[in-house]
Design an enzyme around this catalytic site. Structure first.
Site, PDB file in Angstrom:
ATOM      1  N   HIS A 285       0.443   4.284   4.432  1.00 25.72           N
ATOM      2  CA  HIS A 285      -0.118   4.693   3.311  1.00 25.72           C
ATOM      3  C   HIS A 285       0.060   6.273   3.071  1.00 25.72           C
ATOM      4  CE1 HIS A 285      -3.474   1.524   4.072  1.00 25.72           C
ATOM      5  NE2 HIS A 285      -2.391   1.129   3.542  1.00 25.72           N
TER       6      HIS A 285
ATOM      7  N   SER B 266       0.809  -1.219  -0.095  1.00 26.26           N
ATOM      8  CA  SER B 266       0.072  -0.062  -0.145  1.00 26.26           C
ATOM      9  C   SER B 266       0.868   1.381  -0.075  1.00 26.26           C
ATOM     10  CB  SER B 266      -0.864   0.078   1.051  1.00 26.26           C
ATOM     11  OG  SER B 266      -1.592  -1.175   1.254  1.00 26.26           O
TER      12      SER B 266
END
Length: 407
Positions: A254, A189
């Site tokens: 993220h 991610s």
């Protein structure tokens, strides 16, 4: 079918039904197709249809090989993690991603700050980018990688895609190791958010073309389609941030990855030529663009060096912001009682205690709270004889008796 428009003696071709752009992939393809058509018109060559031109771009060395490699490696590592876990998945209250145990993920190379700093296992800054917490995590990431990574790589090349994935993935992992030292985390991610950040950079540096009335005068719907790209990117960010609230996935990776992707994108994303659209650029505009192009990648490297130094100097068990964990964790499910949640966001799972025993059983417990405070708990009225039962009750005792639940 094709629309033709003349701007400053330049022939522009716009496909009637172009595929939806992933970032500026659509408009870049428009420009390349128009330039190819202009060359063919000059040399009296037959025009290529939109579909034929697109097929020629998807052949040979213009294929997204970096994206292919990532897909294969992530798939192989996922299978290996299940094999190492005995081909079993953990209960959903332990791993909601339908995946292996925390111990297996650590053995596979998950991020764990104490192992990175104290044991010198620096490879754990890189290995999480190809690991996944489970099937749900894997399919969501690989779907995003396929659509976003493929478009970025075909527009900007193998090297740019590798930079926009790897640097944000590593940078995000370092931030996670600093702010969430007590959590393990995995996932591509960070790199995918790096690609998303690069898409945002692409939109930013080409804003004057994407949303220009001058460029899109022949089709008012074009600017709306570009706005939809922004909304889809925002939707993808929100979904992944919600996933980042679950165990083994974290939002520091993220969001850190997206910031690094934005910075790297300013340097690696190729700016669309405004000359093709008949828009003049001043000297100061060209100078500003040049400074932005050089500053992004340099700033990314400097930030990685600074955060790495902070990670080395920081106590591996301490976070500079204990409440920041709620950026990446919420107790779940919210409707369950305090003692019946699937997971928590405090440090009560790591506390220790000394139990006092007499002929009738354990009658007292001296518990060390996460902040080091000592709490004495009277067990004389419970007739406890099972030491393992006490061990399982420690987190509950911590939340009941300790004033501070964070280390």
């Amino acid at each position: 079918p094709t629309h033709f428009a003349h701007r400053n003696n330049t022939l522009l071709l716009q496909p009637t039904n172009p595929p939806p752009p992933t970032h500026t992939a659509g408009i870049r393809l428009d420009v390349e197709w128009a330039e190819d058509a202009a060359w063919r018109r000059t040399h009296k060559e037959p025009y290529l249809s939109w579909s034929d031109f697109q097929q020629t771009r998807d052949k040979g060395f213009n294929r997204p090989f970096f994206t292919y490699i990532l897909l294969v490696v992530c798939t192989a590592v996922l299978i290996a993690s299940y094999g190492l876990n005995g081909w079993k998945v953990e209960p959903l209250n332990i791993n909601p991603m339908v995946g292996p145990s925390a111990e297996t993920l650590i053995r596979m190379g998950a991020k764990q700050t104490s192992l990175i700093v104290n044991q010198g296992e620096w490879y754990r800054l890189f290995s999480p980018m190809v690991l996944h917490a489970g099937l749900i995590h894997y399919f969501l990431n690989m779907t995003a990688l396929w659509f976003i990574g493929k478009a970025v790589e075909q527009c900007h090349g193998f090297a740019a895609a590798a930079i926009l994935f790897i640097i944000p993935a590593v940078g995000g992992t370092i931030l996670s190791a600093i702010f969430l030292p007590e959590y393990i985390s995995v996932g591509a991610s960070g790199g995918i958010f790096g690609l998303i950040g690069a898409c945002v950079a692409d939109i930013f540096i080409n804003w004057s073309l994407l949303f220009s009335k001058h460029v899109n005068a022949s089709d008012e719907g074009v600017r709306f389609r570009h706005l939809k790209v922004l909304l889809w990117l925002l939707f993808d960010i929100v979904i992944n941030c919600l996933i980042g609230l679950t165990p083994f996935v974290d939002n520091f990776t993220h969001l850190g990855g997206m910031v690094y992707g934005l910075l790297c994108g300013l340097s690696t994303i190729e700016r669309l030529s405004t000359d093709f659209f008949g828009i003049a650029t001043t000297f100061w505009t060209r100078l500003r663009n040049l400074l932005i192009r050089f500053s992004g990648l340099i700033l990314s490297v400097v930030l990685i060096m600074i955060t790495t130094a902070l990670l080395v100097e920081n106590d591996a068990g301490k976070s500079p912001c204990s409440s920041c964990r709620y950026v990446s964790c919420v107790p779940f499910p919210p409707w369950a009682g305090e003692d019946n949640k699937w997971w928590y966001c405090d440090d009560c799972s790591r506390i220790t205690a000394d139990a006092k025993l007499d002929a009738s059983g354990y009658y007292s417990l001296s518990m060390t709270c996460p902040d080091g405070a000592i709490e004495e708990i009277d067990l004389s009225d419970q007739l406890v004889t099972d030491r393992q039962w006490i061990r399982k009750q420690l987190p509950s005792y911590c939340r009941k008796y300790c004033d501070n639940l964070f280390a």
